[in-house]
Design an enzyme around this catalytic site. Structure first.
Site, PDB file in Angstrom:
ATOM      1  N   ARG A 242       0.853  -1.181   0.000  1.00  0.00           N
ATOM      2  CA  ARG A 242       0.000   0.000   0.000  1.00  0.00           C
ATOM      3  C   ARG A 242       0.893   1.235   0.000  1.00  0.00           C
ATOM      4  NH1 ARG A 242      -3.287  -2.606  -1.663  1.00  0.00           N
ATOM      5  NH2 ARG A 242      -5.366  -3.152  -0.914  1.00  0.00           N
ATOM      6  N   GLU A 271      -3.657   8.201  -5.491  1.00  0.00           N
ATOM      7  CA  GLU A 271      -3.786   7.563  -6.807  1.00  0.00           C
ATOM      8  C   GLU A 271      -4.985   8.152  -7.540  1.00  0.00           C
ATOM      9  OE1 GLU A 271      -3.875   3.318  -6.326  1.00  0.00           O
ATOM     10  OE2 GLU A 271      -1.924   3.252  -5.337  1.00  0.00           O
ATOM     11  N   HIS A 290      -0.691   0.788 -10.092  1.00  0.00           N
ATOM     12  CA  HIS A 290      -1.408  -0.160  -9.229  1.00  0.00           C
ATOM     13  C   HIS A 290      -1.887  -1.356 -10.060  1.00  0.00           C
ATOM     14  CE1 HIS A 290      -3.759  -0.296  -5.205  1.00  0.00           C
ATOM     15  NE2 HIS A 290      -3.494  -1.517  -5.626  1.00  0.00           N
TER      16      HIS A 290
END
Length: 335
Positions: A242, A271, A290
């Protein structure tokens, strides 16, 4: 009897939607971007179930304004975007999709490790943007020097499913494996010869530090300035866990001042990452959107697992991947 209604917050594989349609009236948000919070709130007010992603903010305000909502099925392992405590209090089930993305994430972690260690992205740009042509060097003995992995120390921060698979691959590369985790993993120590370390010693000894932790209050900014200063100047930091586990400002400073050699990141505190973010200016940083779980096989399994959790609930069964087990004491499954 009226069928329950599920709002799916993004386009997913048709196989999952087909399964859902046998038990639910299905509405899908068909835009590439996630639904704005106000739209999500509006849809939640009318929904019996939500099929969500990490990009959806499922906070207590939203949950409290959704009187019909009984279950939130997350298409992800992580669920830090959901207020699980509030959901439990309101009798709302929360599910996730654990286990299915281990291989894909471990493989991608190794793609990042290799890209950073051998400067693959730099080399691609060197050729693609014409620098090799302009220099007319041909082969040069000092060009694009990276580091070999055999004999180096791989540090795993978080020896869960993904971390242990990354370690297993590292062993095949001939690396020494050390790790830090909430608990000792005796079986992995025996199988891989892995050695347990305190966090401080892990940071000091690792040539490659690979992060595989969930985001909690305890892990947020676990890696900050003082931790980065403990690392070798030749070390590479890799994060597919994360983004907020690493203090981004501290990482930028570490890269700028040469505390570490390189970084490879698939996750970020914010993000999507702004293209003008300082991280994008470093040649020795590999960036990905991601995407560690982004294989067709894994994403299909994730989509189906989220759907299967919703189907089980509709059948009056406890979903197989229930996050908040204590919710069963508040409300029985089913509509």
């Amino acid at each position: 009897m009226k069928r329950p209604r599920v709002f799916v917050t993004r386009e997913v594989f048709p196989e999952a939607l087909e399964l859902l349609s046998k038990y639910y009236d299905v509405e899908v948000w068909d835009k590439y971007q996630p639904p704005p919070y106000e739209t999500l709130l509006s849809k939640a007010r009318e929904a019996d179930a939500l099929y969500t992603l990490l990009t959806d903010r499922i906070d207590c305000d939203l949950l409290s304004q959704a009187p019909r909502l009984r279950i939130v099925a997350q298409m992800a392992v992580g669920f830090d975007n959901i207020d699980v405590e509030c959901a439990t209090r309101l009798g709302i089930y929360v599910t996730n999709t654990p286990g299915v993305l281990t291989e894909a994430t471990a493989e991608f972690t190794w793609a990042l490790i290799l890209a950073a260690a051998r400067r693959v992205v730099e080399a691609d740009h060197f050729v693609r943007w014409g620098e090799w042509w302009r220099l007319r060097t041909g082969w040069h003995p000092m060009m694009m020097l990276g580091v070999e992995l055999r004999g180096k120390t791989l540090g795993i921060l978080g020896m869960g499913r993904i971390g242990s698979r990354v370690a297993e691959i590292g062993k095949a590369f001939g690396m020494r494996i050390i790790y830090h985790s909430r608990s000792r993993k005796r079986e992995i120590e025996k199988e891989l010869g892995a050695e347990y370390r305190s966090l401080e010693d892990l940071l000091r000894e690792s040539d490659i530090l690979s992060i595989h932790l969930p985001l909690t209050d305890e892990t947020r900014h676990l890696i900050g300035e003082s931790e980065l200063k403990l690392m070798k100047k030749t070390a590479i930091l890799v994060n597919t866990g994360r983004g907020a586990i690493v203090d981004t400002g501290a990482l930028v400073k570490a890269l700028r001042e040469g505390w570490i050699a390189a970084a490879a990141l698939d996750v970020f505190e914010e993000e999507p990452l702004n293209p003008n973010h300082p991280l994008t200016a470093f040649k020795n940083v590999v960036l990905a959107p991601h995407a560690a779980s982004a294989t067709r096989e894994t994403r299909l399994r994730m989509a189906m697992m989220a759907a299967e959790n919703l189907v089980a609930f509709a059948q009056g069964k406890v979903p197989p991947n229930l996050v908040n087990r204590e919710v069963v004491k508040v409300r029985q499954p089913g509509f």
